[in-house]
Design a protein around this motif. Sequence first.
Motif, PDB file in Angstrom:
ATOM      1  N   ALA A  67       0.984  -1.658   0.034  1.00 25.94           N
ATOM      2  CA  ALA A  67       0.156  -0.153   0.066  1.00 25.94           C
ATOM      3  C   ALA A  67       0.921   1.330  -0.104  1.00 25.94           C
ATOM      4  O   ALA A  67       0.501   2.617  -0.393  1.00 25.94           O
TER       5      ALA A  67
ATOM      6  N   ALA B 246      -7.643  -3.883  -3.120  1.00 28.99           N
ATOM      7  CA  ALA B 246      -7.659  -5.352  -2.299  1.00 28.99           C
ATOM      8  C   ALA B 246      -8.518  -5.709  -2.229  1.00 28.99           C
ATOM      9  O   ALA B 246      -9.794  -5.575  -2.640  1.00 28.99           O
TER      10      ALA B 246
ATOM     11  N   LEU C 228     -11.113  -8.413   0.625  1.00 31.30           N
ATOM     12  CA  LEU C 228     -10.629  -8.972   1.175  1.00 31.30           C
ATOM     13  C   LEU C 228     -12.414  -9.418   1.509  1.00 31.30           C
ATOM     14  O   LEU C 228     -13.128  -9.416   1.687  1.00 31.30           O
TER      15      LEU C 228
ATOM     16  N   LYS D 239     -14.715 -11.417   7.646  1.00 29.86           N
ATOM     17  CA  LYS D 239     -13.620 -10.428   9.012  1.00 29.86           C
ATOM     18  C   LYS D 239     -12.450 -10.616   8.958  1.00 29.86           C
ATOM     19  O   LYS D 239     -11.953  -9.601   9.577  1.00 29.86           O
TER      20      LYS D 239
ATOM     21  N   GLU E  74     -10.879  -8.398   6.457  1.00 32.47           N
ATOM     22  CA  GLU E  74     -11.003  -6.893   6.319  1.00 32.47           C
ATOM     23  C   GLU E  74     -10.242  -6.440   7.806  1.00 32.47           C
ATOM     24  O   GLU E  74      -9.853  -5.171   7.598  1.00 32.47           O
ATOM     25  N   ASN E  75      -9.614  -7.274   8.590  1.00 33.86           N
ATOM     26  CA  ASN E  75      -8.791  -6.499   9.433  1.00 33.86           C
ATOM     27  C   ASN E  75      -6.665  -5.824   9.345  1.00 33.86           C
ATOM     28  O   ASN E  75      -6.814  -4.990   8.929  1.00 33.86           O
TER      29      ASN E  75
ATOM     30  N   ARG F  50      -7.946  -3.553   6.229  1.00 35.47           N
ATOM     31  CA  ARG F  50      -7.731  -2.819   5.647  1.00 35.47           C
ATOM     32  C   ARG F  50      -7.425  -1.058   5.994  1.00 35.47           C
ATOM     33  O   ARG F  50      -6.601  -0.661   5.682  1.00 35.47           O
ATOM     34  N   PRO F  51      -7.234  -1.131   6.967  1.00 30.85           N
ATOM     35  CA  PRO F  51      -6.664  -0.364   7.657  1.00 30.85           C
ATOM     36  C   PRO F  51      -5.447  -0.070   7.417  1.00 30.85           C
ATOM     37  O   PRO F  51      -4.007   1.176   7.392  1.00 30.85           O
TER      38      PRO F  51
ATOM     39  N   LEU G  57      -4.064  -0.626   4.316  1.00 32.36           N
ATOM     40  CA  LEU G  57      -4.300   0.188   2.781  1.00 32.36           C
ATOM     41  C   LEU G  57      -4.193   1.474   2.334  1.00 32.36           C
ATOM     42  O   LEU G  57      -3.862   1.845   1.290  1.00 32.36           O
TER      43      LEU G  57
ATOM     44  N   ALA H 273     -11.228  -0.853  -2.000  1.00 33.32           N
ATOM     45  CA  ALA H 273     -11.081  -2.811  -1.664  1.00 33.32           C
ATOM     46  C   ALA H 273     -12.654  -3.631  -1.604  1.00 33.32           C
ATOM     47  O   ALA H 273     -12.795  -1.971  -1.753  1.00 33.32           O
TER      48      ALA H 273
ATOM     49  N   CYS I 227     -14.944  -5.810  -0.906  1.00 36.06           N
ATOM     50  CA  CYS I 227     -15.249  -6.400   0.242  1.00 36.06           C
ATOM     51  C   CYS I 227     -16.510  -7.591  -0.061  1.00 36.06           C
ATOM     52  O   CYS I 227     -16.992  -7.201   0.054  1.00 36.06           O
TER      53      CYS I 227
END
Length: 256
Positions: free
Chosen positions: A179, A193, A195, A198, A201-202, A204-205, A207, A212, A214
């Motif tokens: 990223a 991304a 994702l 769950k 998805e963790n 995601r911060p 990126l 994304a 999801c």
Amino acid sequence: MFESEALFDLPQDPADTTRFSDLAQLPLAELMAPDWASALQGVDGRLRSVLAFLAGEEAAGHQILPPPSNVLRAFRQPLADVKVLIVGQDPYPTPGHAVGLSFSVDARTRPLPRSLVNIYRELESDLGIPPRVHGDLSAWTEQGVLLLNRVLTVRAGSAGSHRGKGWEDITTAAVTAVAGRRTADGSRLPLVAVLWGKEAENVRPLLAGAPAVCSPHPSPLSASRGFFGSKPFSRVNQLLREQGARDVTWDLPPSA
């Protein structure tokens, strides 16, 4: 969320005698592409610790999947080439299935893991691409799709057994590196991304604002809760085009 059924288990290639203790002695530059080696230098010590743990597991007689020669396979693809990141969870725990790329399996594996069957089903629904009889997704990696599990190893037959052993630190650094890539003028390199679930998805911060796609995980336990109908493949290509990048050709060779 892991598939353990198999018509037959595939043995490790008898010609492959690499051991985890061997990997622990090699410099990063011999374990992965040069730009990955540079990007992951900060977690080199953590990687050595994980490899030492795996060497101990191996010495205790546990079968570790995937085999040592494929554990870092995702990082053989140059970091600079990545434009799509698909995050998985753990390797398949069935011997012969895990190949070091998330969701992919050995081309000879029959039947295919059910999560992969569901991915193929959604691919057909989304883009009209018929399912393949094999599960080798390496043709995607050749186009810049990074198939990265969050945890890179597992004890055979014991899903999730290597969570919390240090892999998460390494894959966190890897996602952050993907990223964080920039051009000479400071522009972000194209990245989308994917994702699923769950746990994915963790990340995601990490990126840094990259788009994304999801949805629930493609596992039979959750696919009907929103994975089916999510059209991830066409959405990824649209997001790539918006960033000035080429589409991914999701159509896999009929035979691997």
